[in-house]
Design an enzyme around this catalytic site. Sequence first.
Site, PDB file in Angstrom:
ATOM      1  N   CYS A 129       0.813  -1.230   0.000  1.00 48.14           N
ATOM      2  CA  CYS A 129       0.000   0.000   0.000  1.00 48.14           C
ATOM      3  C   CYS A 129       0.844   1.277   0.000  1.00 48.14           C
ATOM      4  O   CYS A 129       0.573   2.211  -0.759  1.00 48.14           O
ATOM      5  CB  CYS A 129      -0.957  -0.001   1.182  1.00 48.14           C
ATOM      6  N   HIS A 249      -3.502   6.152   4.882  1.00 49.96           N
ATOM      7  CA  HIS A 249      -2.077   6.400   5.128  1.00 49.96           C
ATOM      8  C   HIS A 249      -1.697   7.786   4.595  1.00 49.96           C
ATOM      9  O   HIS A 249      -2.254   8.255   3.605  1.00 49.96           O
ATOM     10  CB  HIS A 249      -1.211   5.377   4.388  1.00 49.96           C
TER      11      HIS A 249
END
Length: 344
Positions: A129, A249
């Site tokens: 990711c 994130h």
Amino acid sequence: MKKYNVAIVGATGAVGSEMLRCVLEFNFPYESIKLLASARSAGKTISQNGIDFVVEELTADSFEGIDVAFWSAGGSISEKYMDAAVKAGCVNIDNSSHFRMDPNVPLVVPEVNSEALRDHKGIIANPNCTTIMMCSAVNRIEEVFGIEKITVSTYQAVSGAGVAAMDELYAQSRDVLDGKEPIAKVLPSGGDKKHYPIAFNCIPQVDVFNLENGYSKEEMKMVNETKKIFGKDIKVNATCVRVPVLRGHSESIHIQTKKPLDMPLVFEVLANSTGVHLYDDLANQIYPMPTAFIGDEMVHVGRVRQDLFSDHGLNMWAVSDQLMKGAAYNSIDIGLKMIEMGIL
Ligand code: A2P
């Protein structure tokens, strides 16, 4: 238009359930959708977009008649069942780290290196990711100015470590506010000797450490996967940190470019980058933050500014829902790209 028999492996998980949503909402042309998980979940009904799906147990026979499978059940499950899926003639897009560095497996962020998809042999790997969002954010800067080196610090949400880590953040936050000692059992991921509270804290460990070089496995994924995706020796220095955010994130990215920067061109390039949303208006305090983009598939970039001491240095802040662009959406987008390229 051809329609596909689709399977989602790990469909009851955090990423698997987003994969189902992405198949439905991004109009993946499906004929049927088979949801696969462990025996524990077999028979369970999952409702998405008004449709009820019954979960089936994953076995080596699950892939007969399946055209494309999206996997997010962890590396050991991918390792165990992938052969059977490939032999059944299914094209597999795998979100686990198991095949990512295999030279026979393309590692793909569609807007960066979709041509690599043409070499697939039944398996395509979805990158980590943190790597996906960084590669997407810097892709056009690499094309226009060339990138020598990236120094990145991540601010990673607890959902990246699963539902148990999210529960831990809630429970610990309550305990701290109630004046109790928070109990840590899950984070840091990779903490085999110790666990630390994440509530009101930051933990500079994501996954296990390589004691020889001092970097964590997550940090080395950013180093190695970035090179493979760009097919170039882009140097990456990463520091990965878990922060008390539930989902989404963030990354502080410093890029050292080969050519000198031209800032108006930098803004123009970022504003026109596929998959990137330039969200940067300091006068109005506009910049991306994780809570603003939950469930969204783009990489949001702001705080773009030149290094005060170098015309080859660029700083930016990137935010993305790691369950979406960092995992589920990127996987479905790989499938959609393959259809567009006529190779699925
Ligand atoms: P299950 O819910 O039945 O355990 P997450 O990463 O969010 O924890 O999700 C992991 C996913 O992988 C879940 O869908 C989980 O299914 C699935 N999974 C875990 N172990 C197995 C297994 N042995 N066989 C098939 N699926 C598995």
